[in-house]
Write an enzyme that holds these catalytic residues in place. Sequence first.
Site, mmCIF file in Angstrom:
data_model
loop_
_atom_site.group_PDB
_atom_site.id
_atom_site.type_symbol
_atom_site.label_atom_id
_atom_site.label_comp_id
_atom_site.label_asym_id
_atom_site.label_seq_id
_atom_site.Cartn_x
_atom_site.Cartn_y
_atom_site.Cartn_z
ATOM 1 N N ASP A 107 0.823 -1.223 0.000
ATOM 2 C CA ASP A 107 0.000 0.000 0.000
ATOM 3 C C ASP A 107 0.852 1.267 0.000
ATOM 4 O O ASP A 107 0.618 2.181 0.803
ATOM 5 C CB ASP A 107 -0.933 0.031 1.234
ATOM 6 C CG ASP A 107 -1.751 -1.223 1.410
ATOM 7 O OD1 ASP A 107 -2.098 -1.856 0.406
ATOM 8 O OD2 ASP A 107 -2.049 -1.568 2.577
ATOM 9 N N GLU A 114 -10.936 0.818 -4.452
ATOM 10 C CA GLU A 114 -10.220 1.212 -3.233
ATOM 11 C C GLU A 114 -9.003 2.043 -3.610
ATOM 12 O O GLU A 114 -8.771 2.328 -4.791
ATOM 13 C CB GLU A 114 -9.797 -0.025 -2.430
ATOM 14 C CG GLU A 114 -8.916 -0.985 -3.208
ATOM 15 C CD GLU A 114 -8.764 -2.348 -2.542
ATOM 16 O OE1 GLU A 114 -9.551 -2.684 -1.659
ATOM 17 O OE2 GLU A 114 -7.843 -3.081 -2.940
HETATM 18 C C1 6LW Z 1 -5.776 -1.943 1.933
HETATM 19 C C2 6LW Z 1 -6.702 -2.102 0.791
HETATM 20 C C3 6LW Z 1 -6.624 -3.542 0.534
HETATM 21 O O1 6LW Z 1 -6.219 -0.962 2.797
HETATM 22 O O2 6LW Z 1 -5.941 -4.186 1.508
HETATM 23 O O3 6LW Z 1 -7.532 -5.396 -0.442
HETATM 24 C C4 6LW Z 1 -5.830 -3.314 2.569
HETATM 25 N N1 6LW Z 1 -7.240 -4.136 -0.370
HETATM 26 O O4 6LW Z 1 -6.375 -1.274 -0.279
HETATM 27 C C5 6LW Z 1 -4.652 -3.644 3.425
HETATM 28 O O5 6LW Z 1 -3.467 -3.680 2.679
#
Ligand code: 6LW
Length: 512
Positions: free
Chosen positions: A29, A196
């Site tokens: 991330d 996301e």
């Molecule tokens: C992060 C999100 C994700 O906040 O995993 O599956 C989370 N997506 O973008 C943790 O890395």
Amino acid sequence: MSSNIGGISEPGGFGAPFLNPVLPGFNPDPSVVAANGAYYIVTSTFEYLPGLPVYRSTDFLSWERVGNVGTRAAQLAVGDVPTGLGVWAPTIRFRNGLFYVIVTIPAGRGCVVFTTSDPAGQWSDGVVFPDLNGIDPDLAWDDDGTAYVTFSGLILSGDDTGKHLGIQQVRVDLDTGELLEEPRSLWSGSGSMFPEAPHLYHRGEYWYLVIAEGGTERGHGVSIARGDSPEGPFTPGPANPFLTARSTIRPIQNTGHGDLVEGPDGTLIVLLGVRPGGGTRAFSPLGRETFVTRVSWVDGWPVAEPVHLAPHSGLVEDISFDEPLDAGWMSIRRYPAEVSSLVDGNLVLTADGSTLDDSHPVFVGRRQLAVASQASTVVDASTGTGGLAVRYDEQAHFEIEATGGVDGNHIVARASIPSFRQEWKAELPAGPVTLHLDTALPAGEGFGPAMMTSDYITLWAEAGGESVVLATVDGRSLSAETAASFTGRVLGLYATAGTVAFSSYHFAEAAQ
Ligand code: 6LW
């Protein structure tokens, strides 16, 4: 030029291909900002402390870990978070002399923003946004200075927990944590799952909204839309996702969660990815790492180059314990200083009844930086039990340990994965013990069960002029795909009985 990650250097050159991964090992991330003549990247740390490492570079090639956002317990408050929760997906930004990191701590403080004028120094205690229900917050300001948080509407609390509202946005008061309106829905991608990791940028005449979609596994990708205002409406780009490795043979998979930045000679996108190994390329031992690739602009839309693999080579960490621990050492739900002390050139760990199966082990570790590697430590276990482990979480860890005594050292190697455990035992002469944990790619060619794994982990020990190999264990169960706890491999020193003293830690990348 050189690359330097916490003291690791090697020659290289800026250009294509980059040194990639930019940040090897457990560094998911990533978010990046250019400020004050340098670039800064922060990454997620989940239940590990200190949290949110800050990496700095002036040329995008040589990176140094300069500190952490979370250096005090109350800031991230992950002391009791469930595994895999904790600190998720920060965004780092800079405005008017101040650095901001906004982050979500699910099952903890929720959405929090930290500030500092010196990213290598202390960060603030944090301002919480109690009414912001979501993950992956981004921070952007319009020309009037209005602050926008754009986030992924995965509901974390209340009756609708688990529901996903797509990408959302809200104007906020950064001083009080107050939301200045009801969150609004924005463009949420081309229809793949889990929109996301949004980031909002003002570039030229447009506001660009970059998001990840497809989930953080093999379907991951980065998509984009643009509009005339930070609030939209947004028009999707012509080729979404504009960056993905899905269904390709590329060595770096799961590429997504990207953040754009103007680099030394053009636009770059910093993103997460994994390096799957094994005959079916199914297992990524190091977890999600930080990569970079170039972006060019065509008709005002980004076109991304594939993410090239150009790994560091010859990574070495040779650590004696004569000086304070650097920021690369981490513990679990506690700080290294809470579980260890430095005495006469030794790292001393005193057991507290916990083991590596527990949520709060007496453990101090560092990221495994290369898939093929050799790690070792010298331990005096004459008054306790302690060893060297590689872990994803409390259910997935392999280790080698010593229990000393006048008659000799009892050595145990152990492999623990969910629902299974195996131990191997050996005896060595009394005195200091060198414990070894080596990782190696499958040897040989062809197709067959032995070639299906990412790596093999050999646990062995030496004392009093004798050495013994206790076990070579299939490493695929300690991978992003199997442990699935969102973290990555962390190598570390631990104690489970009495007091043990470690006089060195050595890590070296091995030839593949
Ligand atoms: C992060 C999100 C994700 O906040 O995993 O599956 C989370 N997506 O973008 C943790 O890395």
